[in-house]
Design an enzyme around this catalytic site. Structure first.
Site, PDB file in Angstrom:
ATOM      1  N   GLY A   1       0.773  -1.234   0.000  1.00  0.00           N
ATOM      2  CA  GLY A   1       0.000   0.000   0.000  1.00  0.00           C
ATOM      3  C   GLY A   1       0.802   1.279   0.000  1.00  0.00           C
ATOM      4  O   GLY A   1       0.310   2.327   0.429  1.00  0.00           O
TER       5      GLY A   1
ATOM      6  N   ARG B   1     -15.134 -17.629  -9.972  1.00  0.00           N
ATOM      7  CA  ARG B   1     -14.724 -16.281 -10.376  1.00  0.00           C
ATOM      8  C   ARG B   1     -15.938 -15.374 -10.610  1.00  0.00           C
ATOM      9  O   ARG B   1     -15.920 -14.197 -10.252  1.00  0.00           O
ATOM     10  CB  ARG B   1     -13.866 -16.349 -11.652  1.00  0.00           C
ATOM     11  CG  ARG B   1     -13.444 -15.039 -12.240  1.00  0.00           C
ATOM     12  CD  ARG B   1     -12.635 -14.166 -11.302  1.00  0.00           C
ATOM     13  NE  ARG B   1     -11.409 -14.794 -10.853  1.00  0.00           N
ATOM     14  CZ  ARG B   1     -10.363 -14.107 -10.400  1.00  0.00           C
ATOM     15  NH1 ARG B   1     -10.445 -12.800 -10.306  1.00  0.00           N
ATOM     16  NH2 ARG B   1      -9.281 -14.707 -10.004  1.00  0.00           N
TER      17      ARG B   1
ATOM     18  N   ASN C   1      -4.430   2.661 -13.556  1.00  0.00           N
ATOM     19  CA  ASN C   1      -3.496   1.694 -12.983  1.00  0.00           C
ATOM     20  C   ASN C   1      -2.092   2.274 -12.988  1.00  0.00           C
ATOM     21  O   ASN C   1      -1.738   3.048 -13.883  1.00  0.00           O
ATOM     22  CB  ASN C   1      -3.517   0.392 -13.810  1.00  0.00           C
ATOM     23  CG  ASN C   1      -2.584  -0.676 -13.261  1.00  0.00           C
ATOM     24  OD1 ASN C   1      -2.615  -0.983 -12.082  1.00  0.00           O
ATOM     25  ND2 ASN C   1      -1.720  -1.211 -14.123  1.00  0.00           N
TER      26      ASN C   1
ATOM     27  N   HIS D   1       1.813   1.134 -13.231  1.00  0.00           N
ATOM     28  CA  HIS D   1       2.650  -0.031 -13.571  1.00  0.00           C
ATOM     29  C   HIS D   1       4.112   0.376 -13.434  1.00  0.00           C
ATOM     30  O   HIS D   1       4.500   1.470 -13.892  1.00  0.00           O
ATOM     31  CB  HIS D   1       2.356  -0.519 -14.991  1.00  0.00           C
ATOM     32  CG  HIS D   1       3.122  -1.753 -15.355  1.00  0.00           C
ATOM     33  ND1 HIS D   1       2.779  -3.007 -14.889  1.00  0.00           N
ATOM     34  CD2 HIS D   1       4.248  -1.904 -16.100  1.00  0.00           C
ATOM     35  CE1 HIS D   1       3.657  -3.889 -15.355  1.00  0.00           C
ATOM     36  NE2 HIS D   1       4.558  -3.248 -16.073  1.00  0.00           N
TER      37      HIS D   1
ATOM     38  N   GLU E   1      -9.692  -3.458 -21.696  1.00  0.00           N
ATOM     39  CA  GLU E   1      -9.897  -4.917 -21.573  1.00  0.00           C
ATOM     40  C   GLU E   1      -8.585  -5.695 -21.592  1.00  0.00           C
ATOM     41  O   GLU E   1      -8.533  -6.843 -21.182  1.00  0.00           O
ATOM     42  CB  GLU E   1     -10.800  -5.435 -22.716  1.00  0.00           C
ATOM     43  CG  GLU E   1     -12.294  -5.143 -22.535  1.00  0.00           C
ATOM     44  CD  GLU E   1     -12.648  -3.676 -22.782  1.00  0.00           C
ATOM     45  OE1 GLU E   1     -13.793  -3.274 -22.482  1.00  0.00           O
ATOM     46  OE2 GLU E   1     -11.766  -2.927 -23.252  1.00  0.00           O
TER      47      GLU E   1
ATOM     48  N   ALA F   1       9.310   7.693  -9.030  1.00  0.00           N
ATOM     49  CA  ALA F   1       8.321   7.745 -10.120  1.00  0.00           C
ATOM     50  C   ALA F   1       6.895   7.453  -9.655  1.00  0.00           C
ATOM     51  O   ALA F   1       6.017   8.316  -9.728  1.00  0.00           O
ATOM     52  CB  ALA F   1       8.721   6.760 -11.227  1.00  0.00           C
TER      53      ALA F   1
HETATM   54  C1  GRF Z   1       3.915  -1.171  -7.149  1.00  0.00           C
HETATM   55  O1  GRF Z   1       5.230  -1.424  -7.571  1.00  0.00           O
HETATM   56  C2  GRF Z   1       3.040  -0.896  -8.339  1.00  0.00           C
HETATM   57  O2  GRF Z   1       3.724  -0.263  -9.399  1.00  0.00           O
HETATM   58  C3  GRF Z   1       2.634  -2.268  -8.777  1.00  0.00           C
HETATM   59  O3  GRF Z   1       2.474  -3.003  -7.569  1.00  0.00           O
HETATM   60  C4  GRF Z   1       3.269  -2.414  -6.550  1.00  0.00           C
HETATM   61  C5  GRF Z   1       2.355  -2.076  -5.403  1.00  0.00           C
HETATM   62  O4  GRF Z   1       3.088  -1.611  -4.355  1.00  0.00           O
HETATM   63  N1  GRF Z   1       1.423  -2.230  -9.552  1.00  0.00           N
HETATM   64  P1  GRF Z   1       2.291  -0.943  -3.126  1.00  0.00           P
HETATM   65  O5  GRF Z   1       1.262  -1.959  -2.638  1.00  0.00           O
HETATM   66  O6  GRF Z   1       1.639   0.313  -3.636  1.00  0.00           O
HETATM   67  O7  GRF Z   1       3.365  -0.661  -2.104  1.00  0.00           O
END
Ligand code: GRF
Length: 208
Positions: free
Chosen positions: A12, A66, A108, A110, A148, A180
Site C-alpha cells: 500500500g 470467479r 493503474n 505499472h 480490456e 516515479a
Molecule cells: C507497485 O510497484 C506498483 O507499481 C505495482 O504493484 C506495486 C504495489 O506496491 N502495480 P504498493 O502496494 O503500492 O506498495
C-alpha cells in the site's frame, strides 16, 4: 469532489502516497471513499484504517467461482459510487463488466515504461528483474487507463528512472517507487480531479 476507490493487494505504499497527497493538498478536491483489497493480510488495509478510510476485503478464495467473486467485487465498487477507481498494486484481473461500466474511469500504476516489461506475468519484482536482465539503462513507471487488455490502455503519464550499476531488483523497485510511482500517481489523480485529462481516439491529452 472526486470520489475515488483504491484497490490494493500488498504493502500500500502507492495508497499511502495518495492519502498523503490528499492530506497535504497536492491532490485537490478528492476523497478516498473506500479501499478494497483481495488480500486480508495486505498492509494497505492497515494504512487505510490509520487514515480513517473505510476498507473491505473481497477475496476470490472466499467465493465458489470467479463469477461469484466478480459480482461481489462489482457490488462493493458500485456501493461506493466512485468517480474514479485507482488500481494501486491490485493483482486481480478486473472484470470486463467493470471496465464497461466505468469507461476511462479506472487507472493503474505499472512499474515500467509501458510498452516495455508489461502484460501477463509482469508484476511486482518480476518487472524489475526483467529490466535488469535486458540491461536497460532507463526504466520508470506508467499511469494508464485500464481497458480490456493487460496494461494496454491509453497512457496518461510516465516518469523515467535511471538504472544504476549493481542495482538489484529490490533496490531498483524502491527507486522506481520513490522517484516515479509515488510522484505520478498522485499527480494524475490531481489532474483528473481538476478535469484536466481527456481521451480522444485512444490518446490522452492533458490541459495544464
Ligand atoms: C507497485 O510497484 C506498483 O507499481 C505495482 O504493484 C506495486 C504495489 O506496491 N502495480 P504498493 O502496494 O503500492 O506498495
Amino acid at each position: 469532489m472526486l470520489r475515488i476507490v483504491v484497490c490494493v493487494s500488498g504493502g500500500g505504499t502507492n495508497l499511502q502516497a495518495i492519502i498523503d497527497g490528499v492530506a497535504q493538498g497536492a491532490i485537490v478536491n478528492t476523497q478516498i471513499v473506500k479501499v478494497i483489497s483481495n488480500n486480508r493480510g495486505a498492509y494497505a488495509l492497515t494504512r487505510a484504517g490509520s487514515a480513517g478510510i473505510e476498507s473491505v476485503c473481497v477475496s476470490p478464495k472466499e467465493y465458489a467461482d470467479r463469477e461469484a467473486f466478480n459480482q461481489a467485487f462489482l457490488e462493493e465498487i458500485d456501493r461506493a459510487q466512485p468517480d474514479l477507481i485507482v488500481l494501486a498494486g491490485f493483482l486481480v484481473k478486473i472484470p470486463e463488466e467493470l471496465i464497461r461500466s466505468y469507461p476511462y474511469r479506472i487507472i493503474n500504476i505499472h512499474p515500467s515504461l509501458i510498452p516495455s516489461f508489461c502484460g501477463t506475468g509482469y508484476y511486482g519484482l518480476k518487472v524489475h528483474e526483467a529490466a535488469l536482465a535486458r540491461g536497460v539503462k532507463v526504466t520508470g513507471a506508467t499511469v494508464h487507463f485500464v481497458d480490456e487488455g493487460m496494461d494496454t490502455g491509453p497512457i496518461i503519464m510516465q516518469k523515467a528512472v535511471a538504472v544504476r550499476e549493481g542495482d538489484t531488483p529490490e533496490v531498483l523497485q524502491k527507486r522506481v517507487m520513490e522517484e516515479a510511482e509515488w510522484v505520478i500517481l498522485p499527480w494524475c489523480i490531481n489532474l483528473i480531479a481538476g478535469g484536466k485529462v481527456k481521451v480522444e481516439n485512444g490518446r490522452v491529452y492533458i490541459s495544464e
